[in-house]
Design a protein around this motif. Structure first.
Motif, PDB file in Angstrom:
ATOM      1  N   UNK A 141       0.818  -1.210   0.000  1.00 31.65           N
ATOM      2  CA  UNK A 141       0.000   0.000   0.000  1.00 31.65           C
ATOM      3  C   UNK A 141       0.855   1.266   0.000  1.00 31.65           C
ATOM      4  N   UNK A 142       2.142   1.130  -0.238  1.00 30.59           N
ATOM      5  CA  UNK A 142       3.031   2.277  -0.388  1.00 30.59           C
ATOM      6  C   UNK A 142       3.551   2.316  -1.823  1.00 30.59           C
ATOM      7  N   UNK A 143       3.999   3.483  -2.262  1.00 34.28           N
ATOM      8  CA  UNK A 143       4.526   3.630  -3.615  1.00 34.28           C
ATOM      9  C   UNK A 143       6.005   3.261  -3.625  1.00 34.28           C
ATOM     10  N   UNK A 144       6.264   1.980  -3.839  1.00 30.53           N
ATOM     11  CA  UNK A 144       7.634   1.480  -3.885  1.00 30.53           C
ATOM     12  C   UNK A 144       7.800   0.628  -5.133  1.00 30.53           C
ATOM     13  N   UNK A 145       9.028   0.140  -5.343  1.00 35.72           N
ATOM     14  CA  UNK A 145       9.285  -0.678  -6.527  1.00 35.72           C
ATOM     15  C   UNK A 145      10.561  -1.479  -6.332  1.00 35.72           C
ATOM     16  N   UNK A 146      10.710  -2.498  -7.168  1.00 34.09           N
ATOM     17  CA  UNK A 146      11.927  -3.311  -7.218  1.00 34.09           C
ATOM     18  C   UNK A 146      12.595  -3.097  -8.567  1.00 34.09           C
ATOM     19  N   UNK A 147      13.922  -2.989  -8.549  1.00 38.58           N
ATOM     20  CA  UNK A 147      14.695  -2.774  -9.770  1.00 38.58           C
ATOM     21  C   UNK A 147      15.972  -3.595  -9.682  1.00 38.58           C
ATOM     22  N   UNK A 148      16.472  -4.036 -10.830  1.00 44.40           N
ATOM     23  CA  UNK A 148      17.636  -4.921 -10.822  1.00 44.40           C
ATOM     24  C   UNK A 148      18.958  -4.201 -10.597  1.00 44.40           C
ATOM     25  N   UNK A 149      19.086  -2.937 -11.022  1.00 49.74           N
ATOM     26  CA  UNK A 149      20.408  -2.308 -11.014  1.00 49.74           C
ATOM     27  C   UNK A 149      20.481  -0.937 -10.350  1.00 49.74           C
ATOM     28  N   UNK A 150      19.374  -0.276 -10.095  1.00 53.23           N
ATOM     29  CA  UNK A 150      19.443   1.019  -9.428  1.00 53.23           C
ATOM     30  C   UNK A 150      19.841   0.833  -7.961  1.00 53.23           C
ATOM     31  N   UNK A 151      20.608   1.766  -7.402  1.00 55.51           N
ATOM     32  CA  UNK A 151      21.026   1.638  -5.999  1.00 55.51           C
ATOM     33  C   UNK A 151      19.822   1.631  -5.064  1.00 55.51           C
ATOM     34  N   UNK A 152      19.979   0.946  -3.934  1.00 58.99           N
ATOM     35  CA  UNK A 152      18.944   0.926  -2.895  1.00 58.99           C
ATOM     36  C   UNK A 152      19.388   1.773  -1.710  1.00 58.99           C
ATOM     37  N   UNK A 153      18.534   2.709  -1.254  1.00 62.00           N
ATOM     38  CA  UNK A 153      17.292   3.124  -1.923  1.00 62.00           C
ATOM     39  C   UNK A 153      17.564   4.199  -2.972  1.00 62.00           C
ATOM     40  N   UNK A 154      16.632   4.363  -3.884  1.00 62.85           N
ATOM     41  CA  UNK A 154      16.667   5.467  -4.833  1.00 62.85           C
ATOM     42  C   UNK A 154      15.231   5.773  -5.241  1.00 62.85           C
ATOM     43  N   UNK A 155      15.063   6.850  -5.986  1.00 62.55           N
ATOM     44  CA  UNK A 155      13.725   7.301  -6.366  1.00 62.55           C
ATOM     45  C   UNK A 155      13.624   7.393  -7.885  1.00 62.55           C
ATOM     46  N   UNK A 156      12.423   7.154  -8.388  1.00 66.60           N
ATOM     47  CA  UNK A 156      12.208   7.222  -9.834  1.00 66.60           C
ATOM     48  C   UNK A 156      10.770   7.618 -10.111  1.00 66.60           C
ATOM     49  N   UNK A 157      10.578   8.275 -11.231  1.00 67.77           N
ATOM     50  CA  UNK A 157       9.225   8.560 -11.725  1.00 67.77           C
ATOM     51  C   UNK A 157       8.909   7.549 -12.813  1.00 67.77           C
ATOM     52  N   UNK A 158       7.826   6.812 -12.620  1.00 69.80           N
ATOM     53  CA  UNK A 158       7.402   5.790 -13.569  1.00 69.80           C
ATOM     54  C   UNK A 158       6.177   6.302 -14.313  1.00 69.80           C
ATOM     55  N   UNK A 159       6.268   6.303 -15.638  1.00 66.31           N
ATOM     56  CA  UNK A 159       5.183   6.803 -16.481  1.00 66.31           C
ATOM     57  C   UNK A 159       4.631   5.674 -17.332  1.00 66.31           C
ATOM     58  N   UNK A 160       3.333   5.482 -17.284  1.00 65.37           N
ATOM     59  CA  UNK A 160       2.673   4.521 -18.163  1.00 65.37           C
ATOM     60  C   UNK A 160       2.558   5.152 -19.541  1.00 65.37           C
ATOM     61  N   UNK A 161       3.278   4.626 -20.509  1.00 64.60           N
ATOM     62  CA  UNK A 161       3.324   5.212 -21.848  1.00 64.60           C
ATOM     63  C   UNK A 161       2.018   5.029 -22.607  1.00 64.60           C
ATOM     64  N   UNK A 162       1.142   4.176 -22.105  1.00 66.57           N
ATOM     65  CA  UNK A 162      -0.122   3.930 -22.798  1.00 66.57           C
ATOM     66  C   UNK A 162      -1.229   4.882 -22.357  1.00 66.57           C
ATOM     67  N   UNK A 163      -1.094   5.496 -21.164  1.00 67.48           N
ATOM     68  CA  UNK A 163      -2.142   6.423 -20.720  1.00 67.48           C
ATOM     69  C   UNK A 163      -1.598   7.723 -20.134  1.00 67.48           C
ATOM     70  N   UNK A 164      -0.285   7.854 -20.008  1.00 66.32           N
ATOM     71  CA  UNK A 164       0.321   9.084 -19.519  1.00 66.32           C
ATOM     72  C   UNK A 164       0.325   9.249 -18.005  1.00 66.32           C
ATOM     73  N   UNK A 165      -0.223   8.295 -17.250  1.00 69.95           N
ATOM     74  CA  UNK A 165      -0.250   8.415 -15.792  1.00 69.95           C
ATOM     75  C   UNK A 165       1.142   8.169 -15.212  1.00 69.95           C
ATOM     76  N   UNK A 166       1.471   8.898 -14.127  1.00 64.94           N
ATOM     77  CA  UNK A 166       2.795   8.785 -13.535  1.00 64.94           C
ATOM     78  C   UNK A 166       2.701   8.603 -12.023  1.00 64.94           C
ATOM     79  N   UNK A 167       3.785   8.088 -11.448  1.00 63.84           N
ATOM     80  CA  UNK A 167       3.890   7.939 -10.006  1.00 63.84           C
ATOM     81  C   UNK A 167       5.362   7.984  -9.621  1.00 63.84           C
ATOM     82  N   UNK A 168       5.659   8.613  -8.483  1.00 63.54           N
ATOM     83  CA  UNK A 168       7.005   8.611  -7.930  1.00 63.54           C
ATOM     84  C   UNK A 168       7.101   7.437  -6.965  1.00 63.54           C
TER      85      UNK A 168
END
Length: 408
Positions: A141-168
């Motif tokens: 229920x929190x805005x988090x994510x898993x990534x293979x190579x980005x340092x932990x912790x780090x922040x990113x903006x993820x954009x859905x290219x099909x509808x333009x919605x974004x989340x940090x």
């Protein structure tokens, strides 16, 4: 005189039975951590109530076998996105390089400038309350994510290219180790940008530098972002190709059942519990540099030579005048990049082999890599993520390197 003692003994027996039943009832409640309701799963996990034995194997560590999502509807408008801030690297989860399922990955020295397009998935109830790779509790229920190579912790903006919605999102976990995926979103993040309930989505992941949040990123391919021991031929995809060398006949894509990452067992088993503490040796930063793998020639098939195909321009013609109305971003398309070659003949032979296999439209795109010309062999556009996964296996079955996903 015997009767009072008999009554007392009977009362003690009844009290003991009541206590025993209460204890059994409590045990059943604790074992229900695999429930899909937020009431049984969410609250205890936020207090660290899940008994997570990280020493156990991935196949036996979790309370349930398959991932799932809560039954109730999540109102993401009430959730607050994380505010990017400078944080020290986690003691756990930053070992570099590390290996999972036979593939090796190199953690980036920092997140600055990272910008990648690809396929996103998400994970939910099965992992809720269990430890992430940097030993935090995963909260779907929190805005988090898993990534293979980005340092932990780090922040990113993820954009859905099909509808333009974004989340940090705050990245605090490793994965996804399912092939052709670049990021695993929490359930909340997936709901916010529309990756749920579809299960997967075409996204752009742009790292955020807390000290320079508006700094532009550098678009890279998934093959350049992670070093894979089994992937021999790959290189970053250009944002605009310089020329199209050859195109095979189009084959209609096969549309299969939409994938649901939250109910797929292979993705669940690919999560990593934790990693040993990161090394602090001076060579770590140097080893994290991303170097494209060497280009490997491919043996020519018995027939076909498309090296003489005419070169056609891949860039659209310049418009004759300003558009009357603002243009809408085109729908993103999925391609599979099979390899990048310095030699045109090698690229042509691979393209011919793929064309004869009838896996989809095949193209050889001429580009540039560090000042040297390269020819990228692609299959696509493909109908959807399921088709891309299926064609990936078919390409590997031809004896060619497993392709990387490119989203344009």
């Amino acid at each position: 005189m015997a009767r009072p003692w008999r009554r007392l003994a009977m009362l003690c027996l009844i009290a003991g039975l009541v206590a025993l039943l209460a204890a059994c009832g409590g045990s059943r409640t604790r074992s229900s951590k695999g429930s899909t309701s937020r009431g049984n799963v969410g609250s205890p996990a936020r207090r660290g109530g899940v008994n997570d034995d990280t020493s156990r194997s991935q196949s036996s560590r979790y309370g349930v076998d398959n991932d799932s999502v809560p039954n109730d509807n999540l109102d993401v408008s009430k959730l607050v996105e994380p505010t990017p801030r400078s944080e020290p690297r986690s003691l756990y989860g930053n070992k570099s390089p590390y290996s999972v399922l036979g593939k090796s990955y190199t953690v980036l020295p920092n997140a600055s400038g990272y910008d990648e397009r690809g396929i996103a998935s998400f994970y939910g109830s099965k992992f809720h309350g269990y430890k992430t790779s940097n030993f935090e509790n995963y909260d779907m229920y929190q805005f988090t994510a898993a990534h293979k190579t980005l340092p932990l912790p780090s922040y990113a903006r993820v954009t859905n290219l099909e509808n333009g919605k974004t989340v940090v999102v705050r990245i605090n976990d490793r994965g996804p180790f399912h092939e052709n995926r670049i990021i695993d979103l929490s359930y909340a993040a997936a709901v916010k940008i529309g990756v749920w309930p579809k299960g997967t989505g075409l996204v752009e992941v742009r790292a955020i530098d807390p000290d320079h949040p508006d700094a532009p990123g550098t678009l890279v391919s998934s093959s350049a972002a992670s070093s894979s021991a089994s992937r021999a031929v790959s290189s970053p995809a250009p944002t605009r190709p310089s020329s199209l060398i050859a195109t095979g006949p189009a084959v209609a894509g096969v549309v299969s059942r939409p994938a649901r990452a939250a109910t797929t067992a292979p993705q669940a088993s690919s999560r990593v519990a934790f990693q040993p503490p990161a090394s602090t040796s001076p060579g770590d930063a140097a080893s994290a540099a991303i170097v494209p793998p060497p280009m490997r020639p491919v043996t020519a098939p018995s027939a076909g030579d498309i090296a003489s195909a005419s070169i056609a321009s891949a860039l659209p013609p310049e418009p004759s005048g300003p558009p009357a109305v603002p243009t809408v971003n085109p729908k993103p398309k999925i391609y599979l990049q099979v390899g990048a070659f310095s030699d045109l003949a090698n690229a042509s032979r691979v393209a011919d082999q793929l064309t004869r296999a009838g896996l989809g439209p095949v193209s050889v795109i001429q580009g540039d890599l560090n000042g040297h010309p390269v020819r990228r062999v692609r299959v696509g556009p493909l109908a959807d993520v399921d088709t891309a996964d299926r064609v990936t296996d078919q390409i590997a079955g031809l004896g060619l390197p497993r392709p990387s996903v490119a989203v344009d």
